[in-house]
Design an enzyme around this catalytic site. Structure first.
Site, PDB file in Angstrom:
ATOM      1  N   ASP A 133      -7.389 -14.353 -11.820  1.00  0.00           N
ATOM      2  CA  ASP A 133      -5.982 -14.037 -11.545  1.00  0.00           C
ATOM      3  C   ASP A 133      -5.037 -15.219 -11.686  1.00  0.00           C
ATOM      4  OD1 ASP A 133      -7.014 -11.630 -10.870  1.00  0.00           O
ATOM      5  OD2 ASP A 133      -6.252 -11.556  -8.838  1.00  0.00           O
ATOM      6  N   CYS A 198      -3.258  10.234  -5.603  1.00  0.00           N
ATOM      7  CA  CYS A 198      -2.359   9.090  -5.378  1.00  0.00           C
ATOM      8  C   CYS A 198      -1.083   9.548  -4.657  1.00  0.00           C
ATOM      9  CB  CYS A 198      -2.009   8.433  -6.714  1.00  0.00           C
ATOM     10  SG  CYS A 198      -0.785   7.127  -6.502  1.00  0.00           S
TER      11      CYS A 198
HETATM   12  C1  B12 Z   1      -0.863  -6.843 -11.821  1.00  0.00           C
HETATM   13  C2  B12 Z   1      -2.102  -6.356 -11.115  1.00  0.00           C
HETATM   14  C3  B12 Z   1      -1.941  -5.337 -10.185  1.00  0.00           C
HETATM   15  C4  B12 Z   1      -0.644  -4.583 -10.000  1.00  0.00           C
HETATM   16  C5  B12 Z   1      -0.454  -3.603 -11.168  1.00  0.00           C
HETATM   17  C6  B12 Z   1      -1.664  -2.687 -11.375  1.00  0.00           C
HETATM   18  C7  B12 Z   1      -2.020  -2.389 -12.796  1.00  0.00           C
HETATM   19  N1  B12 Z   1      -2.684  -1.279 -12.990  1.00  0.00           N
HETATM   20  O1  B12 Z   1      -1.763  -3.176 -13.700  1.00  0.00           O
HETATM   21  C8  B12 Z   1      -0.834  -3.950  -8.598  1.00  0.00           C
HETATM   22  C9  B12 Z   1      -0.287  -4.889  -7.537  1.00  0.00           C
HETATM   23  C10 B12 Z   1      -0.217  -2.583  -8.408  1.00  0.00           C
HETATM   24  C11 B12 Z   1      -2.369  -3.942  -8.512  1.00  0.00           C
HETATM   25  C12 B12 Z   1      -3.074  -3.071  -7.709  1.00  0.00           C
HETATM   26  C13 B12 Z   1      -4.460  -3.073  -7.599  1.00  0.00           C
HETATM   27  N2  B12 Z   1      -5.291  -3.991  -8.095  1.00  0.00           N
HETATM   28 CO1  B12 Z   1      -4.741  -5.337  -9.346  1.00  0.00          CO
HETATM   29  N3  B12 Z   1      -4.391  -6.604 -10.684  1.00  0.00           N
HETATM   30  C14 B12 Z   1      -3.353  -6.936 -11.366  1.00  0.00           C
HETATM   31  C15 B12 Z   1      -3.673  -8.039 -12.379  1.00  0.00           C
HETATM   32  C16 B12 Z   1      -3.185  -9.397 -11.846  1.00  0.00           C
HETATM   33  C17 B12 Z   1      -3.115  -7.791 -13.786  1.00  0.00           C
HETATM   34  C18 B12 Z   1      -3.329  -6.358 -14.307  1.00  0.00           C
HETATM   35  C19 B12 Z   1      -2.643  -6.127 -15.619  1.00  0.00           C
HETATM   36  O2  B12 Z   1      -2.776  -6.908 -16.529  1.00  0.00           O
HETATM   37  N4  B12 Z   1      -1.858  -5.051 -15.721  1.00  0.00           N
HETATM   38  C20 B12 Z   1      -1.149  -4.730 -16.923  1.00  0.00           C
HETATM   39  C21 B12 Z   1      -1.490  -3.323 -17.347  1.00  0.00           C
HETATM   40  C22 B12 Z   1      -0.866  -3.006 -18.700  1.00  0.00           C
HETATM   41  O3  B12 Z   1      -2.870  -3.300 -17.492  1.00  0.00           O
HETATM   42  P1  B12 Z   1      -3.767  -2.140 -16.920  1.00  0.00           P
HETATM   43  O4  B12 Z   1      -3.083  -1.285 -15.945  1.00  0.00           O
HETATM   44  O5  B12 Z   1      -5.077  -2.763 -16.536  1.00  0.00           O
HETATM   45  O6  B12 Z   1      -3.843  -1.258 -18.221  1.00  0.00           O
HETATM   46  C23 B12 Z   1      -4.852  -1.363 -19.142  1.00  0.00           C
HETATM   47  C24 B12 Z   1      -5.588  -0.039 -19.292  1.00  0.00           C
HETATM   48  O7  B12 Z   1      -5.072   0.926 -18.422  1.00  0.00           O
HETATM   49  C25 B12 Z   1      -5.519   0.251 -20.715  1.00  0.00           C
HETATM   50  N5  B12 Z   1      -4.926   1.504 -21.143  1.00  0.00           N
HETATM   51  C26 B12 Z   1      -3.647   1.860 -21.174  1.00  0.00           C
HETATM   52  N6  B12 Z   1      -3.527   3.043 -21.744  1.00  0.00           N
HETATM   53  C27 B12 Z   1      -4.749   3.441 -22.100  1.00  0.00           C
HETATM   54  C28 B12 Z   1      -5.202   4.577 -22.725  1.00  0.00           C
HETATM   55  C29 B12 Z   1      -6.567   4.711 -22.947  1.00  0.00           C
HETATM   56  C30 B12 Z   1      -7.033   5.928 -23.638  1.00  0.00           C
HETATM   57  C31 B12 Z   1      -7.482   3.718 -22.495  1.00  0.00           C
HETATM   58  C32 B12 Z   1      -8.966   3.869 -22.670  1.00  0.00           C
HETATM   59  C33 B12 Z   1      -7.011   2.574 -21.848  1.00  0.00           C
HETATM   60  C34 B12 Z   1      -5.663   2.462 -21.685  1.00  0.00           C
HETATM   61  O8  B12 Z   1      -4.747  -0.756 -21.383  1.00  0.00           O
HETATM   62  C35 B12 Z   1      -4.130  -1.608 -20.474  1.00  0.00           C
HETATM   63  C36 B12 Z   1      -4.201  -3.035 -20.978  1.00  0.00           C
HETATM   64  O9  B12 Z   1      -5.549  -3.474 -21.029  1.00  0.00           O
HETATM   65  C37 B12 Z   1      -5.247  -7.964 -12.436  1.00  0.00           C
HETATM   66  C38 B12 Z   1      -5.948  -9.294 -12.671  1.00  0.00           C
HETATM   67  C39 B12 Z   1      -5.950  -9.654 -14.136  1.00  0.00           C
HETATM   68  N7  B12 Z   1      -5.607 -10.880 -14.418  1.00  0.00           N
HETATM   69  O10 B12 Z   1      -6.258  -8.827 -14.991  1.00  0.00           O
HETATM   70  C40 B12 Z   1      -5.608  -7.369 -11.061  1.00  0.00           C
HETATM   71  C41 B12 Z   1      -6.784  -6.366 -10.985  1.00  0.00           C
HETATM   72  C42 B12 Z   1      -6.641  -5.400 -12.135  1.00  0.00           C
HETATM   73  N8  B12 Z   1      -6.554  -5.667  -9.740  1.00  0.00           N
HETATM   74  C43 B12 Z   1      -7.640  -5.373  -9.121  1.00  0.00           C
HETATM   75  C44 B12 Z   1      -7.669  -4.602  -7.935  1.00  0.00           C
HETATM   76  C45 B12 Z   1      -8.970  -4.618  -7.134  1.00  0.00           C
HETATM   77  C46 B12 Z   1      -6.541  -3.866  -7.534  1.00  0.00           C
HETATM   78  C47 B12 Z   1      -6.477  -2.805  -6.427  1.00  0.00           C
HETATM   79  C48 B12 Z   1      -7.714  -1.907  -6.353  1.00  0.00           C
HETATM   80  C49 B12 Z   1      -6.236  -3.538  -5.077  1.00  0.00           C
HETATM   81  C50 B12 Z   1      -6.085  -2.645  -3.870  1.00  0.00           C
HETATM   82  N9  B12 Z   1      -7.147  -2.067  -3.345  1.00  0.00           N
HETATM   83  O11 B12 Z   1      -5.006  -2.500  -3.369  1.00  0.00           O
HETATM   84  C51 B12 Z   1      -5.201  -2.015  -6.842  1.00  0.00           C
HETATM   85  C52 B12 Z   1      -5.553  -0.870  -7.803  1.00  0.00           C
HETATM   86  C53 B12 Z   1      -4.380  -0.167  -8.366  1.00  0.00           C
HETATM   87  C54 B12 Z   1      -4.706   0.519  -9.696  1.00  0.00           C
HETATM   88  N10 B12 Z   1      -5.075   1.783  -9.677  1.00  0.00           N
HETATM   89  O12 B12 Z   1      -4.625  -0.154 -10.748  1.00  0.00           O
HETATM   90  C55 B12 Z   1      -8.872  -5.851  -9.857  1.00  0.00           C
HETATM   91  C56 B12 Z   1      -9.565  -4.657 -10.558  1.00  0.00           C
HETATM   92  C57 B12 Z   1     -11.079  -4.692 -10.524  1.00  0.00           C
HETATM   93  C58 B12 Z   1     -11.670  -3.517 -11.270  1.00  0.00           C
HETATM   94  N11 B12 Z   1     -12.927  -3.205 -10.977  1.00  0.00           N
HETATM   95  O13 B12 Z   1     -11.049  -2.902 -12.094  1.00  0.00           O
HETATM   96  C59 B12 Z   1      -8.250  -6.925 -10.817  1.00  0.00           C
HETATM   97  C60 B12 Z   1      -8.966  -7.070 -12.145  1.00  0.00           C
HETATM   98  C61 B12 Z   1      -8.248  -8.263 -10.027  1.00  0.00           C
HETATM   99  C62 B12 Z   1      -9.586  -8.969 -10.046  1.00  0.00           C
HETATM  100  N12 B12 Z   1      -9.573 -10.227 -10.450  1.00  0.00           N
HETATM  101  O14 B12 Z   1     -10.604  -8.432  -9.763  1.00  0.00           O
HETATM  102  N13 B12 Z   1      -2.904  -4.840  -9.331  1.00  0.00           N
HETATM  103  S1  SF4 Z   2      -4.030   5.637  -5.125  1.00  0.00           S
HETATM  104 FE1  SF4 Z   2      -2.089   5.184  -6.105  1.00  0.00          FE
HETATM  105  S2  SF4 Z   2      -1.071   3.854  -4.654  1.00  0.00           S
HETATM  106 FE2  SF4 Z   2      -3.237   3.816  -4.126  1.00  0.00          FE
HETATM  107  S3  SF4 Z   2      -4.095   2.057  -5.265  1.00  0.00           S
HETATM  108 FE3  SF4 Z   2      -4.371   3.897  -6.525  1.00  0.00          FE
HETATM  109  S4  SF4 Z   2      -2.575   3.873  -7.868  1.00  0.00           S
HETATM  110 FE4  SF4 Z   2      -2.085   2.526  -6.159  1.00  0.00          FE
END
Ligand code: B12
Ligand code: SF4
Ligand code: SF4
Length: 312
Positions: A133, A198
């Site tokens: 991170d 959610c």
């Molecule tokens: C910013 C961030 C957040 C933000 C935004 C969440 C988000 N989804 O991005 C917030 C604060 C909300 C958050 C919440 C949580 N987070 Co967070 N977060 C991060 C962080 C720092 C960056 C994520 C990121 O780059 N987001 C940008 C978006 C674009 O990426 P994405 O959502 O992952 O989207 C990808 C896919 O969805 C995919 N995608 C999009 N469209 C499509 C379509 C298809 C068909 C497919 C296959 C894929 C796909 O492409 C995207 C780019 O790769 C990472 C650490 C890191 N450096 O990666 C941790 C990380 C993702 N978080 C983590 C965790 C644990 C959580 C929480 C569970 C914490 C909690 N219990 O409260 C929640 C889960 C929420 C959720 N459902 O995502 C872990 C996940 C571990 C895992 N096993 O996946 C990480 C990796 C941290 C870590 N070092 O372990 N998080």
């Molecule tokens: S259930 Fe919704 S609010 Fe809760 S961690 Fe997942 S995406 Fe975020």
């Protein structure tokens, strides 16, 4: 080709397990072509809310070779944090499982450092950097590429044998390794449990989480007041949220972690609703001394508790 590529890869995987990582997969350090348009769209739609750091280093976030000179391999690591402990008072405001013990950033950084030292000791002079991170790296995309699992509709990285309650991290190094090129198939199928469950409708479509609506963002990242539209929707979470993972059928396969630093602070489980509403700076410091909860600071946590109280 380096003759020892396979042997080095196996050595690294074995050592990673010894250090306590549940998973270790290896990918070629290259441009993340598929992720570029997704990340761009996510940012354009302002799904990062006030997490401005997500706007920075767009190119580096998609290409590890811009982060580490001569980068050849990305070693993805997964560290289990699953715990079946529950807070005793069912009315107490809830804390996500990932924050029950010591701050994962510190714990993982130490382990990554250890792994890099071993690589340097046993393989030779390898230049590398550890990421948890701390810099722009798309953890889940790399974990997926390395065969650790698939990205679920809740956007978490899921492993068929262990669910999703594990952290991700990377070592990016300038050594060629043998790559895990067999990506895991998507096993979400027709399931939509996470989307349906959610409470803030943050999972706006399969695989797309609007970060600015996620309870984790609202309770941890957001520095201003929590918007009134979320009144009554936080499902009593005061730090993070586990709902979209708790409802995921693959988390039936979660196994208890064995990381001593993640042992739960007993007071955290024992505090009643009333205790939380009356928490003092001293109690906060004592309970969360080494915890990731310190991220919200005392004022952040009490803001969240107050918001929940006013939502009743
Ligand atoms: C910013 C961030 C957040 C933000 C935004 C969440 C988000 N989804 O991005 C917030 C604060 C909300 C958050 C919440 C949580 N987070 Co967070 N977060 C991060 C962080 C720092 C960056 C994520 C990121 O780059 N987001 C940008 C978006 C674009 O990426 P994405 O959502 O992952 O989207 C990808 C896919 O969805 C995919 N995608 C999009 N469209 C499509 C379509 C298809 C068909 C497919 C296959 C894929 C796909 O492409 C995207 C780019 O790769 C990472 C650490 C890191 N450096 O990666 C941790 C990380 C993702 N978080 C983590 C965790 C644990 C959580 C929480 C569970 C914490 C909690 N219990 O409260 C929640 C889960 C929420 C959720 N459902 O995502 C872990 C996940 C571990 C895992 N096993 O996946 C990480 C990796 C941290 C870590 N070092 O372990 N998080
Ligand atoms: S259930 Fe919704 S609010 Fe809760 S961690 Fe997942 S995406 Fe975020
Ligand atoms: S709850 Fe269902 S749809 Fe959501 S991530 Fe898990 S398997 Fe996929």
């Amino acid at each position: 080709m380096q003759p020892n590529r396979a042997a080095y890869t196996q050595l690294i995987k074995n050592e990673a397990k010894e250090i306590g990582f549940m998973f270790c997969g290896v990918s070629k350090a290259e441009f993340l072509e598929n992720e570029a348009p997704r990340l761009e769209k996510w940012l354009t739609n302002n799904m990062h809310g006030e997490m401005r750091y997500m706007e920075n280093h767009f190119d580096k976030r998609l290409d590890p070779r811009l982060l580490v000179d001569g980068a050849r391999s990305v070693i993805s690591l997964g560290l289990n944090y699953y715990s079946d402990h529950k807070q005793v008072d069912p009315l107490a405001p809830k804390i996500s499982k990932y924050a029950y013990g010591a701050d994962y950033h510190t714990v993982i950084k130490d382990k990554l450092k250890q792994l890099l030292e071993i690589i340097n000791e046993k393989i030779g002079d390898v230049n590398g950097r550890a990421f948890v991170d701390s810099a722009p790296v798309l953890d889940r995309a790399w974990a997926k590429k390395s065969g650790m699992g698939w990205i679920g509709k809740n956007s978490n990285l899921i492993n068929k044998k262990a669910g999703s309650f594990f952290f991700l991290a990377e070592l990016i190094i300038d050594l060629d390794l043998e790559y895990d090129i067999e990506p895991t198939a998507d096993h979400c199928g027709s399931c939509t449990r996470c989307i349906d469950a959610c409470p803030t409708d943050a999972i706006v479509g399969p695989y797309v989480v609007d970060g600015s609506r996620c309870i984790s963002y609202l309770t941890i990242e957001l520095k201003d007041e929590i918007p009134q539209e979320f009144k009554g929707k936080l499902d009593n979470w005061m730090f993070g949220c586990d709902i979209c993972q708790d409802v995921c059928p693959w988390n039936k396969f979660s196994v208890l972690h064995n990381e001593p630093s993640f042992s739960v602070v007993p007071e955290l489980l024992d505090m009643s609703k009333n205790d939380w509403e009356e928490i003092t700076q001293d109690v906060f410091q004592k309970i969360f001394k080494a915890s990731a909860v310190k991220r919200t600071k005392f004022n952040g946590l009490t803001r969240n508790i107050e918001f929940l109280r006013n939502s009743e």
